[in-house]
Scaffold this motif. Structure first.
Motif, PDB file in Angstrom:
ATOM      1  N   SER B  57       0.813  -1.010  -0.137  1.00  0.00           N
ATOM      2  CA  SER B  57       0.398  -0.098  -0.208  1.00  0.00           C
ATOM      3  C   SER B  57       1.222   1.703  -0.112  1.00  0.00           C
ATOM      4  CB  SER B  57      -1.218   0.408   1.006  1.00  0.00           C
ATOM      5  OG  SER B  57      -1.558  -1.123   1.033  1.00  0.00           O
ATOM      6  N   PRO B  58       0.632   2.201  -0.816  1.00  0.00           N
ATOM      7  CA  PRO B  58       1.367   3.845  -0.601  1.00  0.00           C
ATOM      8  C   PRO B  58       1.207   4.419   0.306  1.00  0.00           C
ATOM      9  CG  PRO B  58      -0.526   4.086  -1.772  1.00  0.00           C
ATOM     10  CD  PRO B  58      -0.683   2.371  -1.319  1.00  0.00           C
ATOM     11  N   PRO B 235     -18.514   6.890 -18.642  1.00  0.00           N
ATOM     12  CA  PRO B 235     -17.282   7.401 -17.003  1.00  0.00           C
ATOM     13  C   PRO B 235     -15.723   7.320 -17.873  1.00  0.00           C
ATOM     14  CG  PRO B 235     -18.794   5.740 -16.967  1.00  0.00           C
ATOM     15  CD  PRO B 235     -19.141   5.916 -17.886  1.00  0.00           C
ATOM     16  N   ALA B 236     -15.510   6.675 -18.301  1.00  0.00           N
ATOM     17  CA  ALA B 236     -13.970   6.294 -19.265  1.00  0.00           C
ATOM     18  C   ALA B 236     -13.842   7.673 -19.595  1.00  0.00           C
ATOM     19  CB  ALA B 236     -14.475   5.328 -19.850  1.00  0.00           C
ATOM     20  N   ARG B 314      -7.513  13.407 -10.672  1.00  0.00           N
ATOM     21  CA  ARG B 314      -6.986  12.730  -9.227  1.00  0.00           C
ATOM     22  C   ARG B 314      -7.849  11.572  -9.032  1.00  0.00           C
ATOM     23  NH1 ARG B 314      -5.778  16.901  -5.352  1.00  0.00           N
ATOM     24  NH2 ARG B 314      -4.438  17.496  -6.085  1.00  0.00           N
ATOM     25  N   SER B 315      -9.091  11.269  -8.985  1.00  0.00           N
ATOM     26  CA  SER B 315      -9.860  10.164  -8.357  1.00  0.00           C
ATOM     27  C   SER B 315      -9.306   9.038  -9.030  1.00  0.00           C
ATOM     28  CB  SER B 315     -11.605  10.616  -8.520  1.00  0.00           C
ATOM     29  OG  SER B 315     -12.189  10.623 -10.103  1.00  0.00           O
ATOM     30  N   ARG B 316      -9.008   9.014 -10.691  1.00  0.00           N
ATOM     31  CA  ARG B 316      -8.350   8.763 -11.482  1.00  0.00           C
ATOM     32  C   ARG B 316      -6.675   7.936 -11.501  1.00  0.00           C
ATOM     33  NH1 ARG B 316     -12.726   8.704 -15.733  1.00  0.00           N
ATOM     34  NH2 ARG B 316     -14.174   9.486 -14.800  1.00  0.00           N
ATOM     35  N   GLY B 317      -6.062   8.967 -10.651  1.00  0.00           N
ATOM     36  CA  GLY B 317      -4.657   8.827 -10.498  1.00  0.00           C
ATOM     37  C   GLY B 317      -4.013   9.159 -11.568  1.00  0.00           C
TER      38      GLY B 317
END
Ligand SMILES: Nc1ncnc2c1ncn2[C@@H]1O[C@H](COP(=O)(O)OP(=O)(O)OP(=O)(O)O)[C@@H](O)[C@H]1O
Ligand SMILES: [Mg+2]
Lengths: 272, 324
Positions: B57-58, B235-236, B314-317
């Motif tokens: 985990s980060p 969403p994509a 950000r929610s997708r990194g």
């Protein structure tokens, strides 16, 4: 697509899928060939006359060198692609496919990814959360529910993908090198889990791997594909009792034998 | 099976000898050694898995909010200060006879504020742009989606949209005025022609750039047709949609200013203000209008689109470069 897959099924009967044939089956490939490329010159034949029958509840491992067409074959069984010739029959309806890359949806959390699969499988909303958490515990990720995909390591993503494919509730599970990215210890744990889930839910599993020992540890049958074009080169029945361990002497000796044949295949291909 | 799993994981830690907390590294080594020895009960494996996951985990570190705010506000403030300093210097050294001082332009703005012309002008322009933008989005997004579904339509409309997109708004104003007369509808036509193509083209690009694997994953899970669009496609493509809308707003705002400035009808708005300054040869009024146009652009951008875009990414990194 799914209807097409479902149509070959004869009227439902007590004997289950494929009744009317001599033996019931969950997946059947009949002289399946697949070529890519439209122009005759650039045409590449990847699969050539593959015949393979997987019985309901059977665990079959597919082995073969890189690029021999294993993923292509799983895509055909999953109905994502169509064979150039031959027939693919999956009478139990749409199989669940676990891709070589995790293919998780980055806009959803790990738990929501699993829940989406449940939703698409028709699970009522009230049950989804609980089922998703249950599945995440099953893949040893009890705390991953709210995590975004990018917050998970490669191995954890692969495990969420496993949970998601189990959530689809299909009777047939297609797995494309699902554990290649995992460390040996986690892989071993998941081998145990997968074997347990397979037996408990009476799933039919078609499992692609590069790892000969993994194939022997998991499968009741190991099928070796040759390369370019992909054909069924040889099959082995693995008559070892479950639960097996990767270091069992039976597993090791059969793996050694199969590795020899795999090397022969690769060398034979290199000479051509 | 899941029930026992929970029990095990809850029970697991209590089996530990209650002593000093061990460093995680040691923990892994020990449990790993135990499995290799062949004693792998469910308790062990749960512990082991969570031990491994703790490693994977980060580690998240959040900076102090005040420092983050300051870090965010400092660069634009510095830029404004730099421009003002240069401007004041140029004025003080009398580089140009017509250049008003920053103070004079500020005075112009303050005057327009106190005599009650600033807010209505701003309001009219903003409202017009908002209505135009909403209409453009309502047309552009479905149009873009339609183009990705219908290849023949795309071969015909795609090049036309790209061509219109590259056309400056100034070239469209006379066309709109002749076709629709000197009216508010001519202004809206110019805004729509500026924003719709850029939104539609942006939406098609966004859909084109969805990784095919995700669409295949959706299909293999039974998400085709409308369900696939709702759960996977939209969403994509969302980051691309936000970018398309952002660009549509910018194009629309620029087109609106051009239209307000060039049309002969006196429509209240910032464009009118600009035109009045030009007619009267008052550079301070012109510059005051330019400052307003800029301010609106920057404000909408930084208060509306940037935060939305950053959140989506950000929610997708994906925001590592833009965000921290
Ligand atoms: N869409 C495609 N278009 C053209 N060629 C393709 C396509 N998909 C696969 N191939 C070709 O088919 C062959 C088999 O690919 P496939 O992905 O099935 O191999 P694989 O056995 O899964 O390999 P690996 O073990 O490395 O995953 C490769 O030579 C590949 O280049
Ligand atoms: Mg592959």
């Amino acid at each position: 697509m799914s209807t097409e897959l479902a149509t070959p099924a004869p009227a439902p009967s007590v004997t289950g899928a494929g009744a009317g044939q001599a033996r019931p089956y969950a997946v059947r490939l009949d002289r399946v060939s697949k070529s890519f490329g439209s122009s005759p010159r650039a045409r590449q034949q990847v699969l050539d006359g593959i015949g393979l029958t997987v019985a309901p509840g059977e665990f079959v491992c597919l082995l073969g060198a890189s690029g021999c067409g294993k993923s292509t074959l799983l895509n055909l069984v999953a109905g994502l692609d169509h064979p150039t010739s031959g027939e693919v029959r999956v009478p139990h309806g749409r199989p669940a496919l676990m891709f070589q890359d995790h293919a998780l949806f980055p806009w959803l959390s790990a738990g929501r990814n699993v829940e989406l699969a449940l939703k698409l499988a028709g699970v009522p909303r009230a049950e989804r959360r609980g089922r998703a958490e249950e599945l995440l515990r099953l893949v040893r990720l009890p705390d991953a529910y709210g995590k975004r995909v990018h917050q998970l390591s490669g191995g954890m993503r692969q495990r969420v993908a496993l949970a998601r494919s189990l959530a689809q509730g299909s009777r047939v599970l297609l797995m494309d090198e699902p554990f290649a990215a995992l460390d040996a210890i986690t892989r071993d744990l998941l081998h145990e889990e997968l074997t347990r889930v397979w037996r408990e839910r009476e799933l039919t599993v078609l499992f692609v791997t590069h790892n000969v020992r993994e194939a022997v540890r998991l499968g009741q049958r190991v099928v070796l594909l040759s390369s370019r074009p992909g054909r069924v080169a040889r099959e082995w029945d693995v008559d070892l009792p479950y639960p097996r361990r990767i270091e069992d002497s039976g597993v090791t000796s059969l793996a050694r034998e199969i590795t020899g044949h795999l090397h022969e295949e690769i060398v034979r291909h290199a000479r051509h | 099976m899941p029930a026992t799993d929970t029990e095990d994981s809850r029970r697991g830690p209590r089996h530990e000898p209650s002593g000093f907390p061990e460093p995680p590294g040691q923990d892994i080594g020990r449990t790993a050694g135990r499995t290799a020895g062949g004693a792998g009960g469910p308790d062990d494996s749960d512990e082991m898995a969570s031990g491994l996951d703790a490693l994977e985990s980060p580690v998240s570190a959040t900076a102090a909010t005040s420092r983050r705010l300051l870090a965010k506000a400092a660069p634009p403030l510095a830029a404004v200060a730099l421009v003002l300093a240069l401007w004041q210097t140029a004025y003080a050294l009398n580089w140009s006879a017509t250049l008003p001082s920053p103070a004079a332009v500020w005075g112009e703005l303050a005057g327009a504020w106190s005599d009650g012309t600033l807010l209505p002008a701003l309001g009219h322009s903003l409202l017009r742009c908002l209505v135009g933008f909403a209409a453009s989005a309502a047309i552009g997004v479905p149009l873009g989606l339609l183009l990705t579904r219908m290849a023949p339509l795309r071969t015909v409309l795609g090049p036309i949209l790209s061509a219109v997109q590259s056309l400056p708004a100034a070239a469209l104003v006379p066309v709109a005025v002749i076709a629709l007369g000197n009216s508010e509808s001519a202004v809206y036509a110019v805004v729509l022609l500026g924003a719709v193509p850029s939104i539609a083209v942006g939406v098609t690009t966004a859909v084109d750039q969805i990784p095919p694997l995700l669409l295949r994953a959706g299909r293999s899970m039974g998400a085709g047709g409308l369900r696939g669009a709702v759960h996977i496609l939209v969403p994509a493509a969302l980051p691309g949609f936000v970018a398309a809308l952002r660009q549509g707003w910018t194009f629309g705002w620029r087109a609106l200013m051009t239209a307000e400035l060039i049309t002969a009808t006196p429509l209240p708005g910032i464009g009118r203000m600009l035109d009045a300054g030009r007619q009267g040869g008052e550079l301070s009024l012109v510059l005051a209008s330019v400052v307003l146009i800029l301010a609106v652009g920057v404000l909408v951008e930084s208060a509306l689109f940037s935060p939305v875009e950053r959140r989506v990414l950000r929610s997708r990194g994906l925001a590592s470069a833009a965000g921290r």
